[in-house]
Design a protein around this motif. Structure first.
Motif, PDB file in Angstrom:
ATOM      1  N   ALA A  60       0.808  -1.814   0.326  1.00 23.42           N
ATOM      2  CA  ALA A  60      -0.163  -0.084  -0.216  1.00 23.42           C
ATOM      3  C   ALA A  60       0.812   1.226  -0.077  1.00 23.42           C
ATOM      4  O   ALA A  60       1.809   0.708   0.625  1.00 23.42           O
ATOM      5  N   ILE A  61       0.484   2.569  -1.169  1.00 28.36           N
ATOM      6  CA  ILE A  61       1.311   3.442  -0.674  1.00 28.36           C
ATOM      7  C   ILE A  61       0.675   3.734   0.646  1.00 28.36           C
ATOM      8  O   ILE A  61      -0.500   4.109   1.140  1.00 28.36           O
ATOM      9  N   PRO A  62       1.607   4.909   1.511  1.00 24.91           N
ATOM     10  CA  PRO A  62       0.973   5.251   2.846  1.00 24.91           C
ATOM     11  C   PRO A  62       0.366   6.826   2.542  1.00 24.91           C
ATOM     12  O   PRO A  62       0.793   7.205   1.820  1.00 24.91           O
ATOM     13  N   ILE A  76      -3.625  15.920   5.593  1.00 22.60           N
ATOM     14  CA  ILE A  76      -2.555  14.247   5.303  1.00 22.60           C
ATOM     15  C   ILE A  76      -3.599  14.373   3.861  1.00 22.60           C
ATOM     16  O   ILE A  76      -4.638  14.978   3.881  1.00 22.60           O
ATOM     17  N   ILE A  77      -2.392  13.714   3.326  1.00 21.67           N
ATOM     18  CA  ILE A  77      -2.836  12.726   1.703  1.00 21.67           C
ATOM     19  C   ILE A  77      -2.858  11.782   1.630  1.00 21.67           C
ATOM     20  O   ILE A  77      -2.051  11.045   1.795  1.00 21.67           O
ATOM     21  N   GLU A  78      -4.299  10.848   1.620  1.00 17.56           N
ATOM     22  CA  GLU A  78      -4.656   9.793   1.528  1.00 17.56           C
ATOM     23  C   GLU A  78      -3.734   9.543   0.270  1.00 17.56           C
ATOM     24  O   GLU A  78      -4.065  10.429  -0.605  1.00 17.56           O
ATOM     25  N   PRO A  79      -3.548   8.505  -0.640  1.00 18.48           N
ATOM     26  CA  PRO A  79      -3.452   8.178  -1.802  1.00 18.48           C
ATOM     27  C   PRO A  79      -4.811   7.846  -1.713  1.00 18.48           C
ATOM     28  O   PRO A  79      -5.222   7.204  -1.769  1.00 18.48           O
ATOM     29  N   GLY A  80      -4.776   8.294  -3.659  1.00 18.76           N
ATOM     30  CA  GLY A  80      -4.755   8.865  -4.372  1.00 18.76           C
ATOM     31  C   GLY A  80      -6.474   9.372  -4.840  1.00 18.76           C
ATOM     32  O   GLY A  80      -7.769   9.154  -4.846  1.00 18.76           O
ATOM     33  N   VAL A  81      -6.558  10.428  -3.612  1.00 17.02           N
ATOM     34  CA  VAL A  81      -7.377  11.361  -2.759  1.00 17.02           C
ATOM     35  C   VAL A  81      -6.715  12.557  -2.858  1.00 17.02           C
ATOM     36  O   VAL A  81      -6.343  12.703  -2.718  1.00 17.02           O
ATOM     37  N   SER A  82      -7.215  13.280  -4.016  1.00 20.49           N
ATOM     38  CA  SER A  82      -7.013  14.836  -4.737  1.00 20.49           C
ATOM     39  C   SER A  82      -7.189  15.853  -3.705  1.00 20.49           C
ATOM     40  O   SER A  82      -6.430  16.662  -3.661  1.00 20.49           O
ATOM     41  N   GLU A  96       5.275   9.758   7.161  1.00 19.09           N
ATOM     42  CA  GLU A  96       5.955  10.534   6.611  1.00 19.09           C
ATOM     43  C   GLU A  96       5.992  11.807   6.158  1.00 19.09           C
ATOM     44  O   GLU A  96       4.275  12.007   5.292  1.00 19.09           O
ATOM     45  N   ARG A  97       6.601  12.386   5.733  1.00 18.92           N
ATOM     46  CA  ARG A  97       6.463  13.691   5.097  1.00 18.92           C
ATOM     47  C   ARG A  97       6.212  13.601   3.767  1.00 18.92           C
ATOM     48  O   ARG A  97       6.699  12.858   3.085  1.00 18.92           O
ATOM     49  N   GLN A  98       5.037  13.984   2.798  1.00 14.22           N
ATOM     50  CA  GLN A  98       5.658  14.014   1.705  1.00 14.22           C
ATOM     51  C   GLN A  98       6.697  14.938   0.912  1.00 14.22           C
ATOM     52  O   GLN A  98       6.861  16.395   1.619  1.00 14.22           O
ATOM     53  N   ALA A  99       7.593  14.110   0.074  1.00 14.53           N
ATOM     54  CA  ALA A  99       8.687  14.097  -0.241  1.00 14.53           C
ATOM     55  C   ALA A  99       9.075  13.362  -0.868  1.00 14.53           C
ATOM     56  O   ALA A  99       8.862  12.105  -1.630  1.00 14.53           O
TER      57      ALA A  99
END
Length: 140
Positions: A60-62, A76-82, A96-99
């Protein structure tokens, strides 16, 4: 091991595995799944250890977080959600920080894992619970 671009899952190995062992090693839980700069793996620097897993075996993408550097607000950024969900900073602890990680930082993270020490880049990118105030410039 490749997850879904730009994410790569890294699995633990105490030795260089044989090519036939890779699918078995990649069936467990990865050490971490992070976004990686394409330049980190496209040059061949990491050799043949990079393997594209079948879709059904991809980890899974975290969920990751983003923190505004000026005011400290978090989302918070959910995988696959814009859309991003604004949350209290405390809810980002452990995420994890978006990076997009460059090769040198990925390699140092793996080295630190095997040497049992915290990684400077992971620590630097943890959520900041307090943001230092910026001095005001008074016009006068």
């Amino acid at each position: 091991m490749t997850a879904r671009e730009p994410f790569i899952a890294f699995y633990g190995c105490e030795r260089d595995p044989e090519q036939a062992e890779l699918p078995i090693l990649c069936s467990g839980r990865p050490l971490f799944v992070i976004g990686v700069d394409r330049a980190a793996y496209s040059t061949g620097r990491w050799g043949t250890v990079l393997l594209r897993l079948p879709e059904q075996n991809l980890p899974a993408i975290p969920t990751v977080f983003h923190q505004d550097i000026f005011n400290g607000t978090c989302s918070i950024i959910e995988p696959g959600v814009s859309t991003r969900l604004s949350v209290p900073r405390e809810e980002c602890i452990g995420l994890e920080r978006q990076a997009s990680w460059p090769k040198e930082h990925v390699e140092s993270r793996l080295t630190d894992h095997y040497e049992g020490r915290p990684n400077v880049w992971v620590e630097a990118m943890r959520v900041k619970l307090s943001i230092p105030s910026t001095p005001r410039l008074d016009s006068g």
